[in-house]
Enzyme design. Sequence first.
Site, PDB file in Angstrom:
ATOM      1  N   SER A  46       0.825  -1.222   0.000  1.00 12.68           N
ATOM      2  CA  SER A  46       0.000   0.000   0.000  1.00 12.68           C
ATOM      3  C   SER A  46       0.852   1.262   0.000  1.00 12.68           C
ATOM      4  CB  SER A  46      -0.964   0.005   1.188  1.00 12.68           C
ATOM      5  OG  SER A  46      -0.294  -0.289   2.392  1.00 12.68           O
TER       6      SER A  46
ATOM      7  N   HIS B 226      -1.917  -8.948   1.816  1.00 14.37           N
ATOM      8  CA  HIS B 226      -1.596  -7.684   2.507  1.00 14.37           C
ATOM      9  C   HIS B 226      -2.742  -7.377   3.479  1.00 14.37           C
ATOM     10  CE1 HIS B 226       0.210  -3.881   3.297  1.00 14.37           C
ATOM     11  NE2 HIS B 226      -0.189  -3.193   2.241  1.00 14.37           N
TER      12      HIS B 226
ATOM     13  N   HIS C 220       5.694 -12.856   7.525  1.00 17.55           N
ATOM     14  CA  HIS C 220       5.940 -11.469   7.113  1.00 17.55           C
ATOM     15  C   HIS C 220       7.124 -11.424   6.166  1.00 17.55           C
ATOM     16  CE1 HIS C 220       6.469  -7.113   7.267  1.00 17.55           C
ATOM     17  NE2 HIS C 220       5.214  -7.090   7.664  1.00 17.55           N
TER      18      HIS C 220
ATOM     19  N   ARG D  80       3.122  -4.931  16.727  1.00 20.74           N
ATOM     20  CA  ARG D  80       1.723  -4.483  16.654  1.00 20.74           C
ATOM     21  C   ARG D  80       0.785  -5.575  17.153  1.00 20.74           C
ATOM     22  NH1 ARG D  80       1.754  -2.922  10.389  1.00 20.74           N
ATOM     23  NH2 ARG D  80       2.695  -4.996  10.406  1.00 20.74           N
TER      24      ARG D  80
ATOM     25  N   ASP E 279      -2.288  -8.502  11.657  1.00 18.40           N
ATOM     26  CA  ASP E 279      -3.643  -8.920  11.299  1.00 18.40           C
ATOM     27  C   ASP E 279      -4.153 -10.100  12.117  1.00 18.40           C
ATOM     28  OD1 ASP E 279      -3.830  -6.987   9.225  1.00 18.40           O
ATOM     29  OD2 ASP E 279      -2.579  -8.277   7.973  1.00 18.40           O
TER      30      ASP E 279
HETATM   31  N1  NMX Z   1       0.988 -19.792   5.809  1.00 22.95           N
HETATM   32  C1  NMX Z   1       1.386 -20.690   4.887  1.00 22.95           C
HETATM   33  N2  NMX Z   1       2.462 -20.528   4.118  1.00 22.95           N
HETATM   34  C2  NMX Z   1       3.187 -19.416   4.308  1.00 22.95           C
HETATM   35  C3  NMX Z   1       2.855 -18.461   5.267  1.00 22.95           C
HETATM   36  C4  NMX Z   1       1.689 -18.674   6.025  1.00 22.95           C
HETATM   37  N3  NMX Z   1       1.272 -17.790   6.923  1.00 22.95           N
HETATM   38  N4  NMX Z   1       3.769 -17.478   5.212  1.00 22.95           N
HETATM   39  C5  NMX Z   1       4.646 -17.799   4.249  1.00 22.95           C
HETATM   40  N5  NMX Z   1       4.282 -18.969   3.691  1.00 22.95           N
HETATM   41  C6  NMX Z   1       4.913 -19.657   2.572  1.00 22.95           C
HETATM   42  C7  NMX Z   1       4.848 -18.783   1.336  1.00 22.95           C
HETATM   43  O1  NMX Z   1       3.582 -18.864   0.716  1.00 22.95           O
HETATM   44  C8  NMX Z   1       5.973 -19.341   0.506  1.00 22.95           C
HETATM   45  O2  NMX Z   1       5.537 -20.528  -0.066  1.00 22.95           O
HETATM   46  P1  NMX Z   1       5.972 -20.954  -1.563  1.00 22.95           P
HETATM   47  O3  NMX Z   1       7.468 -21.009  -1.542  1.00 22.95           O
HETATM   48  O4  NMX Z   1       5.326 -22.258  -1.766  1.00 22.95           O
HETATM   49  O5  NMX Z   1       5.467 -19.873  -2.473  1.00 22.95           O
HETATM   50  C9  NMX Z   1       7.017 -19.675   1.579  1.00 22.95           C
HETATM   51  O6  NMX Z   1       6.290 -19.829   2.810  1.00 22.95           O
HETATM   52  C10 NMX Z   1       8.069 -18.628   1.764  1.00 22.95           C
HETATM   53  O7  NMX Z   1       7.438 -17.378   2.023  1.00 22.95           O
HETATM   54  P2  NMX Z   1       8.142 -16.284   2.955  1.00 22.95           P
HETATM   55  O8  NMX Z   1       9.408 -15.890   2.285  1.00 22.95           O
HETATM   56  O9  NMX Z   1       8.187 -16.748   4.345  1.00 22.95           O
HETATM   57  O10 NMX Z   1       7.078 -15.109   2.920  1.00 22.95           O
HETATM   58  P3  NMX Z   1       6.853 -13.980   1.809  1.00 22.95           P
HETATM   59  O11 NMX Z   1       7.753 -12.845   2.085  1.00 22.95           O
HETATM   60  O12 NMX Z   1       6.894 -14.560   0.446  1.00 22.95           O
HETATM   61  O13 NMX Z   1       5.353 -13.565   2.088  1.00 22.95           O
HETATM   62  C11 NMX Z   1       3.491 -13.026   3.459  1.00 22.95           C
HETATM   63  C12 NMX Z   1       4.982 -12.840   3.230  1.00 22.95           C
HETATM   64  C13 NMX Z   1       3.027 -12.066   4.540  1.00 22.95           C
HETATM   65  C14 NMX Z   1       2.754 -12.664   2.164  1.00 22.95           C
HETATM   66  C15 NMX Z   1       3.225 -14.486   3.864  1.00 22.95           C
HETATM   67  O14 NMX Z   1       3.859 -14.755   5.091  1.00 22.95           O
HETATM   68  C16 NMX Z   1       1.758 -14.830   3.956  1.00 22.95           C
HETATM   69  O15 NMX Z   1       1.165 -15.173   2.924  1.00 22.95           O
HETATM   70  N6  NMX Z   1       1.135 -14.735   5.178  1.00 22.95           N
HETATM   71  C17 NMX Z   1      -0.267 -14.970   5.327  1.00 22.95           C
HETATM   72  C18 NMX Z   1      -1.053 -13.764   4.862  1.00 22.95           C
HETATM   73  C19 NMX Z   1      -0.908 -12.610   5.818  1.00 22.95           C
HETATM   74  O16 NMX Z   1      -1.024 -12.736   7.023  1.00 22.95           O
HETATM   75  N7  NMX Z   1      -0.642 -11.420   5.252  1.00 22.95           N
HETATM   76  C20 NMX Z   1      -0.609 -10.193   6.061  1.00 22.95           C
HETATM   77  C21 NMX Z   1       0.784  -9.539   6.105  1.00 22.95           C
HETATM   78  C22 NMX Z   1       0.703  -8.306   6.936  1.00 22.95           C
HETATM   79  N8  NMX Z   1      -0.069  -7.248   6.299  1.00 22.95           N
HETATM   80  O17 NMX Z   1      -0.947  -6.673   6.890  1.00 22.95           O
HETATM   81  O18 NMX Z   1       0.167  -6.913   5.141  1.00 22.95           O
HETATM   82  C1  MLT Z   2       2.103  -3.646   6.574  1.00 19.72           C
HETATM   83  O1  MLT Z   2       1.709  -3.150   7.635  1.00 19.72           O
HETATM   84  O2  MLT Z   2       2.200  -2.969   5.538  1.00 19.72           O
HETATM   85  C2  MLT Z   2       2.367  -5.111   6.526  1.00 19.72           C
HETATM   86  O3  MLT Z   2       2.905  -5.577   7.715  1.00 19.72           O
HETATM   87  C3  MLT Z   2       3.090  -5.580   5.293  1.00 19.72           C
HETATM   88  C4  MLT Z   2       4.528  -5.207   5.129  1.00 19.72           C
HETATM   89  O4  MLT Z   2       5.131  -4.477   5.908  1.00 19.72           O
HETATM   90  O5  MLT Z   2       5.107  -5.712   4.138  1.00 19.72           O
END
Ligand code: NMX
Ligand code: MLT
Length: 574
Positions: free
Chosen positions: A383, A413, A459, A468, A514
């Site tokens: 964002s 996100h 994350h 947070r 979240d």
């Molecule tokens: N549940 C299942 N798998 C996960 C999760 C999770 N919570 N977090 C990471 N992974 C997987 C990810 O999908 C990836 O799989 P693949 O190689 O098969 O594509 C692998 O672990 C490596 O990912 P990371 O490097 O740990 O995480 P990345 O930086 O790519 O993504 C998020 C970060 C936040 C997108 C990821 O942790 C996620 O999808 N979390 C769940 C959604 C979430 O809570 N998002 C909110 C973030 C905060 N916000 O407000 O923005």
């Molecule tokens: C945010 O607050 O924007 C989320 O934690 C996602 C991020 O920092 O990448």
Amino acid sequence: MLSATARRNAKEIYGRGGSFLLAHLNSAAVGVDVSGSSSSSASSSVGRLSTFAHLRRTNYFDEKDEDVGNNNNNAPSSSSSSSSSSSSLFEGGGARRSPSRRSRNHNRDDNAQRRFFSTSASRGDSESALKSRIESQIPDEIARLKQLKAKHGNEKVGEVTVNMVMGGMRGIVGMLYETSLLDANDGIRFRGLTIPELQEKLPGKRDREPIPEALLFLLLTNKVPTEEEVEALRVDLMGRAEKFAKECANDASKKNVFDVLRALPEETHPMTQLSAACLAMQNDSQFSKMYASGTMKKTEYWKYIYEDALDLIAKLPVVAAFIYKRSCVKEAARKSSEVPTVDASLDLAANFSQMMGFPSNECKELMRLYLTIHADHEGGNVSAHATHLVGSALSDPYLSFSAGLNGLAGPLHGLANQEVLKWLKEAQETLKGDYSAETVKTFVENTLKSGRVVPGYGHAVLRRTDPRYECQREFALKHLPDDEMFQLVSRLYEIVPDVLKATGKVQNPWPNVDAHSGVLLQHFGIKEENFYTVMFGVSRSIGCLSQLILSRAHGYAIERPKSVTSEWLEEKFQ
Ligand code: NMX
Ligand code: MLT
């Protein structure tokens, strides 16, 4: 005399310092009648401003206020001298300043206070107090950035690997973003301050939580504001909100954003509505009008971006409350398609809570915490980066922040907060109160087996439990320790990290912001999870738009990184 409501609100906003302020507010309110204002909310607003001059005369700032006792940037007494007009205005504010810097900054604060109090009380003056502070900081800041470029322009800040190029640019240092900085192990710092430090140092808190106006001031100026500076900004924002809501409610001759929203199907996702609302309000952009006129100098861009940004920050809660009441609540008694009524004597968060139909002090307090902690998370998140990118093309704040909201609406996100509550409800249904370690573990494993992510965990940058999350957990332990869903959230905190670690691929198995926000909101009656990301968006405007003002003030370039094809990469390493 102030009305009973205004007295209660002053205590609510300023907590322990409120009683003292209140005495002065009452006497200042007498002057309001002289100004001839008959509207109660307008009179309390003006009354608060005329209070500042009064406070200074009565040497209010020599009093030690418990709430801001640790604040090195406390407003000085009226008798303190100013001596630092020639030193850099940009040095002050953050948590990690040396004592000598702090004292120089203190003197600069004195100058700014003096400028502030030397003006007569009106909303326009409060606007110019913050605006002129920002303006006075710009030359030194531009000079500092120029010097940085001249001295180190050709030095490297890191290396870029193919993994980084192919992995969402993770870890590439590629943009300047001044308002906050994220450390993988410490978490977020807003202008150098952690969340517990914000809770301790920012004025305006009733119980423990700072008010978002104080954070906005900090992000824009790199200085912890005084109570009076926060109050001036609060009056300014609430004045903008009230004017907007009244004009939209009363001027039937002009189509407005609420007509646009009413034309959308009720079931349109609230985030789509919020983003569409930003675009619908773009017609109000002062920046765009000035740009089109061809009369605006580059050095003036930020002034109009500032006006648009503050307008948008003030308008968003009104629009969001409208979306909530029209399109999210199910019960007929709470539904409404009227423009919400703004109570300009409240702070932004309390008024938002009240407009949504949740006037309790506890819910207002939660809203203050919520709107503060979601505001900023450095510049690389989707964002913030989307807003920054679009803004770099000189798109105005309405266009830029709408883009940011579209990114926030993605499930990886901001939409994750909605996904978390849906998932918690699914867990409640499946587990039927059996939160034993074994059954909860199986439930989490089944989520992964079904191909979904565990929402609220993981994350891109953090490698620890999100601070947070921690402060929301503290809030829950204080306000809702026996809530059944909170017990489930706590149990998941014990179980999920090990399940994610066991996958062997998740970089950060800990909960993010979240994972905890929904359980607090549902406890206070905000049960419609499809609205949660809208609240995140209302808060995120504070961070994204602060940086947008600074980006134009400091003359940042249009963003245009280089992309390559996969063939280009293959050829390079042949
Ligand atoms: N549940 C299942 N798998 C996960 C999760 C999770 N919570 N977090 C990471 N992974 C997987 C990810 O999908 C990836 O799989 P693949 O190689 O098969 O594509 C692998 O672990 C490596 O990912 P990371 O490097 O740990 O995480 P990345 O930086 O790519 O993504 C998020 C970060 C936040 C997108 C990821 O942790 C996620 O999808 N979390 C769940 C959604 C979430 O809570 N998002 C909110 C973030 C905060 N916000 O407000 O923005
Ligand atoms: C945010 O607050 O924007 C989320 O934690 C996602 C991020 O920092 O990448």
